[in-house]
Design an enzyme around this catalytic site. Structure first.
Site, PDB file in Angstrom:
ATOM      1  N   LEU A  33     132.938 -46.103  27.528  1.00 20.37           N
ATOM      2  CA  LEU A  33     134.182 -46.086  27.118  1.00 20.37           C
ATOM      3  C   LEU A  33     134.421 -45.217  25.782  1.00 20.37           C
ATOM      4  O   LEU A  33     133.482 -45.105  25.042  1.00 20.37           O
ATOM      5  CB  LEU A  33     134.531 -47.486  26.448  1.00 20.37           C
ATOM      6  CG  LEU A  33     134.327 -48.611  27.383  1.00 20.37           C
ATOM      7  CD1 LEU A  33     134.683 -50.232  26.906  1.00 20.37           C
ATOM      8  CD2 LEU A  33     135.328 -48.515  28.850  1.00 20.37           C
ATOM      9  N   HIS A  37     140.030 -45.113  26.588  1.00 20.65           N
ATOM     10  CA  HIS A  37     140.051 -46.341  27.268  1.00 20.65           C
ATOM     11  C   HIS A  37     140.344 -47.476  25.952  1.00 20.65           C
ATOM     12  O   HIS A  37     141.362 -48.395  26.456  1.00 20.65           O
ATOM     13  CB  HIS A  37     138.419 -46.724  27.525  1.00 20.65           C
ATOM     14  CG  HIS A  37     137.836 -46.050  28.576  1.00 20.65           C
ATOM     15  ND1 HIS A  37     137.011 -45.163  28.458  1.00 20.65           N
ATOM     16  CD2 HIS A  37     138.330 -46.159  30.055  1.00 20.65           C
ATOM     17  CE1 HIS A  37     136.602 -44.564  29.518  1.00 20.65           C
ATOM     18  NE2 HIS A  37     137.221 -45.301  30.447  1.00 20.65           N
ATOM     19  N   ASP A 150     145.005 -40.138  35.235  1.00 23.59           N
ATOM     20  CA  ASP A 150     144.692 -40.162  36.826  1.00 23.59           C
ATOM     21  C   ASP A 150     146.181 -40.654  37.472  1.00 23.59           C
ATOM     22  O   ASP A 150     146.302 -41.876  38.002  1.00 23.59           O
ATOM     23  CB  ASP A 150     143.829 -41.398  37.041  1.00 23.59           C
ATOM     24  CG  ASP A 150     142.265 -40.952  36.482  1.00 23.59           C
ATOM     25  OD1 ASP A 150     141.765 -40.069  36.892  1.00 23.59           O
ATOM     26  OD2 ASP A 150     141.872 -41.867  35.451  1.00 23.59           O
TER      27      ASP A 150
HETATM   28  O1  PAF Z   1     140.053 -45.251  36.563  1.00 24.58           O
HETATM   29  C1  PAF Z   1     138.980 -45.764  36.810  1.00 24.58           C
HETATM   30  O2  PAF Z   1     138.138 -45.952  35.711  1.00 24.58           O
HETATM   31  C2  PAF Z   1     138.597 -46.372  38.154  1.00 24.58           C
HETATM   32  O3  PAF Z   1     139.161 -45.610  39.231  1.00 24.58           O
HETATM   33  C3  PAF Z   1     139.021 -48.028  38.181  1.00 24.58           C
HETATM   34  C4  PAF Z   1     140.626 -48.082  38.010  1.00 24.58           C
HETATM   35  C5  PAF Z   1     138.299 -48.644  36.936  1.00 24.58           C
HETATM   36  C6  PAF Z   1     138.815 -48.509  39.607  1.00 24.58           C
HETATM   37  O4  PAF Z   1     137.489 -48.480  39.733  1.00 24.58           O
END
Ligand code: PAF
Length: 281
Positions: A33, A37, A150
């Site tokens: 992390l 995050h 993402d």
């Molecule tokens: O974005 C991420 O870290 C991963 O693709 C997720 C959403 C935790 C799924 O494994």
């Protein structure tokens, strides 16, 4: 902070919270992390009473030649950071607990998953939508928070939640960046020093695109301008530069006449970096 290795433990925890009338936010992660995050955790905490974070490096979203075994991990460091954020519980299953021995069902959003990164990484988004569905079913959160970095993943999850009537709210949170503009990612630590020095070219090229957007440029011209800035990072192999409709991810041609998203994928040695920015004329 409760640490749950088993699905049943996290289910029991959530049942207890619900009995107390608490709302629950989920932040799905693959661990290692960073501040990005933690900003998702804070967003979840703003919106719900209790936050649960999952840490699971999901094998089904890695291709055979991808970096599953070298994906960085730091469970103790992660737990310390989450404790400091006041997280209620962490769900950290192993692969056996998550999938069992005979997992044979997948969730797929074929249209959005087959383009862009999905075309470069066959099966990747199928793995993501499947594990996210499982996490939603296990935790049953009111809200789940994902990073806008993402962008395609977020679009797929939103579509899946709409299509399957999943009873939760999906929240996208803006990308957190290093001081030099590099989008925070667990993969950044694996960059060689010379590549780390060059990597901010991605965010510089996105800033250039945002500035040019005001003059309603030609899409092809816009792409060339982005590639000129990316060329300032000679150690990076540009895998894709895509300028798409921000709402549908459909390709755009001609003049920029609507909100668009620029999606970049650039490989530095073994490390694939992605970045994105929404631009508008
Ligand atoms: O974005 C991420 O870290 C991963 O693709 C997720 C959403 C935790 C799924 O494994």
């Amino acid at each position: 902070m409760q640490i749950c290795a088993r699905k049943q433990e996290v289910r029991d925890r959530v049942t207890g919270l619900r009995r107390q009338g608490q709302t629950v936010g989920l932040v799905p992660t693959m661990g290692f992390l960073h501040e990005g995050h933690l900003s998702l955790v804070r967003e979840a905490a703003r919106r719900t009473d209790r936050v649960i974070v999952s840490i699971f490096v999901n094998p089904t979203q890695f291709g055979p030649n991808e970096d599953l075994t070298t994906y960085p991990r730091d469970p103790e460091g992660d737990l310390a950071k989450l404790r400091a954020e006041g997280v209620d519980a962490v769900f950290m299953p192993d692969v056996e607990e998550m999938y069992g021995a005979r997992g044979d069902t997948f969730v797929e959003v074929p249209g959005l998953s087959g383009v862009l990164q999905g075309a470069l990484r066959p099966g990747h988004f199928r793995g993501v939508s499947t594990v996210v569905t499982k996490l939603f079913n296990i935790v049953q959160p009111d809200v789940a928070v994902f990073g806008e970095k993402d962008f395609q993943q977020l679009a797929i999850i939103r579509q899946m939640v709409r299509d399957l009537d999943m009873p939760l709210q999906v929240v996208g949170h803006p990308t957190v960046r290093e001081e030099d503009g590099l989008a925070m990612s667990s993969r950044n630590v694996r960059l060689a020093p010379e590549h780390r020095a060059e990597a901010p070219a991605l965010s510089r090229s996105l800033a250039a695109a945002a500035e040019l957007a005001a003059s309603r440029p030609d899409i092809a011209g816009l792409e060339s301008a982005i590639r000129v800035v990316l060329a300032e990072a000679p150690g990076g192999k540009v895998e894709s530069v895509d300028i798409r409709d921000a709402a549908t991810l459909a390709p755009l041609t001609g003049k920029l006449d609507r909100e668009a998203v620029v999606l970049l994928a650039v490989r530095f040695g073994p490390v694939l970096l992605i970045d994105q920015r929404v631009i508008a004329p």
